[in-house]
Each structure stands twice: as C-alpha cells, then as structure tokens.
Design a protein around this motif. Structure first.
Motif, short mmCIF file in Angstrom:
data_model
loop_
_atom_site.label_atom_id
_atom_site.label_comp_id
_atom_site.label_asym_id
_atom_site.label_seq_id
_atom_site.Cartn_x
_atom_site.Cartn_y
_atom_site.Cartn_z
N ALA A 89 0.84 -1.19 0.00
CA ALA A 89 0.00 0.00 0.00
C ALA A 89 0.87 1.24 0.00
N ARG A 90 0.39 2.28 -0.65
CA ARG A 90 1.00 3.61 -0.60
C ARG A 90 0.10 4.50 0.26
N ASN A 149 -10.56 1.34 -1.34
CA ASN A 149 -11.72 2.10 -0.85
C ASN A 149 -12.15 1.59 0.53
N GLY A 150 -12.08 0.28 0.73
CA GLY A 150 -12.44 -0.25 2.05
C GLY A 150 -11.46 0.15 3.12
N ALA A 151 -10.17 0.26 2.76
CA ALA A 151 -9.15 0.62 3.75
C ALA A 151 -9.14 2.11 4.05
N ILE A 152 -9.61 2.92 3.11
CA ILE A 152 -9.56 4.38 3.30
C ILE A 152 -10.35 4.80 4.53
N ALA A 153 -11.58 4.30 4.65
CA ALA A 153 -12.45 4.73 5.76
C ALA A 153 -11.86 4.35 7.11
N GLN A 154 -11.32 3.13 7.20
CA GLN A 154 -10.75 2.70 8.48
C GLN A 154 -9.44 3.42 8.79
N VAL A 162 -4.90 6.35 2.60
CA VAL A 162 -4.45 5.27 1.72
C VAL A 162 -4.59 5.75 0.28
N ILE A 163 -3.48 5.82 -0.42
CA ILE A 163 -3.46 6.37 -1.78
C ILE A 163 -3.63 5.28 -2.83
N ASP A 164 -2.97 4.15 -2.62
CA ASP A 164 -3.02 3.10 -3.64
C ASP A 164 -2.76 1.76 -2.98
N VAL A 165 -3.33 0.72 -3.59
CA VAL A 165 -3.12 -0.66 -3.15
C VAL A 165 -2.81 -1.51 -4.38
N ARG A 166 -1.82 -2.37 -4.26
CA ARG A 166 -1.45 -3.25 -5.37
C ARG A 166 -1.26 -4.68 -4.85
N LEU A 167 -1.76 -5.62 -5.66
CA LEU A 167 -1.52 -7.04 -5.39
C LEU A 167 -0.26 -7.45 -6.15
#
Length: 291
Positions: A89-90, A149-154, A162-167
């Motif tokens: 995550a960024r 989007n799910g991590a942003i709220a928490q 949280v700016i970006d998430v990559r698998l």
C-alpha cells in the motif's frame, strides 16, 4: 567578574534562549508542538516556528508518501481454492494530530502495524467474495480499487490516507499448486486424446474416400481398357481378315510362324508329333505347302 565577561554570558544565554524557542520544519515533514504531552500546535508548512523553551516539545512526522509491505496472506476465494497473496500500500500521514492521538508516542511503526491489520482484513474480505480465476487474472484493477476504498475509511480514523493498493503476487499454496498442475495436465491430456480421436476419425474418412475413389478410378480404367482392347481386337481381326482375303498363302504362313513361336518356347524341350503332321509344313519344304 568584570563587565565584559558578564556581558558575554548574558549574550550567550540570550542566544541559547532564543535558539531554544525556534524550531525548523522541513518541507518533507509535519510537526506537532506538545506541551506536557498535549498537542498545542500543528505546523504543516515548512519554515521557522516558535515554541516555549523547556516546556514545549516538537515531534515531526513524514509528510511524504510511504510504502507498506503486506506480507504473505492466505485467503479463501468463493470457489474454496486457497491462494497466497502479497500486497503493498501507498499511504501518507494526512492528519498528524489524529495520528498522534491514535498511536501515542510509539511512532510510525505502531501506525503501520495497525494499517497492516486493516489491509489484511480488507484483502480477506474483498477477495473472499470473488473466484480464484478473477484474482489470478491480469485484470485485477477493480479488486485493488475495492480494497483501497475499504481501507480508506478505516485508515482515516488513524489520521492516514491510503493512496493506492497493489496485489504483487497471487499464487496457489504448494499442495494446491501441485494438485492444480495435475488437474491441468489431466485436462490437457484429455483434450489431446480428443484431438487424436477426432484426427483418427477424419483420417479414416479420408482413407475411405481415397479407397472408394481408387476403386472407382481402377474400375473406370479397366472398363475403358476393355473397351479399347475390344476395339483393338476387332480392328486386328479386321486387318487379319482383310490380309487373309488378299493373300491366303501369306496368311497361313504368318499363322504358322505364330504357332512356332508359341510352341517352341524355352522349357518346351520335347514335342510328340506324327512325322507327316502338317504343323511343320513350312519347315519341311521351301514352298511351305509340304511339297
């Protein structure tokens, strides 16, 4: 102590006191001013700022985008095929005051640990609602967006953005990987057997068609040969008849020569004939009439 020394001491003390009231905020940082552990000021713009000496404490945090590596995580998609997922995550510290209240004086490491837990929970929740084929496919942008989007709220409750998430990696566990390879190999072998069977069937049809064509061509050729042979025999007989009518003696001579050629073949070592047989008429006389 003379006046000059006293003056120097006063100047030095004033400079030390002045310097203890000043702090510098780097452009890559944000600063909190704490007074007895309580936040009294937030400095987000770079430059010089002032604080109370010996009373206020300045704590700085990174204002740059940071990276968080989420270690290998085992998930179970909707089709019950377990997967091992690595992600990163960024993020950045968007609200330093909220971040300080959330993690206390432990620092960024505590915030990253809590963000890591958020990322793991969101990854399990989102990827658990889709099939493994969707996760393993190259088009996973929608899944990564849902996790972000799910991590942003928490994360907002921690003062983080949280700016970006990559698998990064989505693999099967070793046991599942071997079973999957075995299933894929069996499927490919079955497909190969089907292709071979279809090829054999097509070859049989081609061979049957070729055999039928061969029989038809040979039959047609033999029929035409018989017709030609019959026509030739008829023409030959006509020529013989015409020749016989033109010169009877020559025709008899020609027939005798054919009879000699057929009778005196290699292997026919002996012949039993009457001495006065007409077979050798043309061999016994110069005229060929037995006289």
């Amino acid at each position: 102590m003379n006046r000059s020394n006293l003056l120097i001491i006063i100047v030095v003390g004033a400079m030390v006191g002045l310097l203890s009231c000043i702090y510098i905020v780097d452009e890559r940082e944000k600063a909190l001013v704490l007074r007895f552990g309580r936040v009294v000021n937030v400095k987000e713009e770079p430059g010089l700022a002032f604080k109370l000496p010996l009373v206020d404490q300045v704590v700085t945090y990174e204002d740059r985008i940071l990276s968080l590596e989420v270690g290998p995580l085992e998930i179970t998609p909707s089709d019950d095929r377990r997967l091992i997922v690595d992600a990163f995550a960024r993020y950045r510290i968007a609200d330093v005051e909220t971040f300080r209240q959330a993690v206390g004086g432990v620092g960024v490491s505590a915030g990253e640990q809590r963000l890591d837990n958020i990322m793991r929970d969101q990854t399990r929740e989102i990827l658990g609602t889709v099939s493994s084929n969707d996760i393993l496919s190259s088009d996973r942008a929608a899944l990564m967006l849902r996790i972000r989007n799910g991590a942003i709220a928490q994360a907002r409750g921690l003062g983080l953005e949280v700016i970006d998430v990559r698998l990064k990696r989505t693999d099967l566990p070793q046991a599942n990987l071997e079973a999957t390879f075995a299933r894929m190999r069996a499927e490919r072998e079955r497909e190969a057997a089907d292709e071979i069977a279809r090829g054999e069937e097509a070859a049989q049809r081609v061979r049957a068609q070729a055999d039928r064509t061969e029989v038809e061509l040979v039959s047609e050729a033999e029929r035409e040969a018989e017709v030609i042979r019959g026509e030739a025999d008829a023409e030959r007989n006509g020529i013989f008849a015409e020749a016989y009518g033109a010169d009877t003696e020559f025709f008899e001579f020609y027939r005798s020569l054919n009879a000699y050629s057929n009778a005196l073949q290699p292997g026919n070592s002996s012949m039993v004939l009457s001495p006065d047989s007409e077979f050798f008429n043309y061999l016994k006389s110069a005229t060929g009439n037995g006289q």
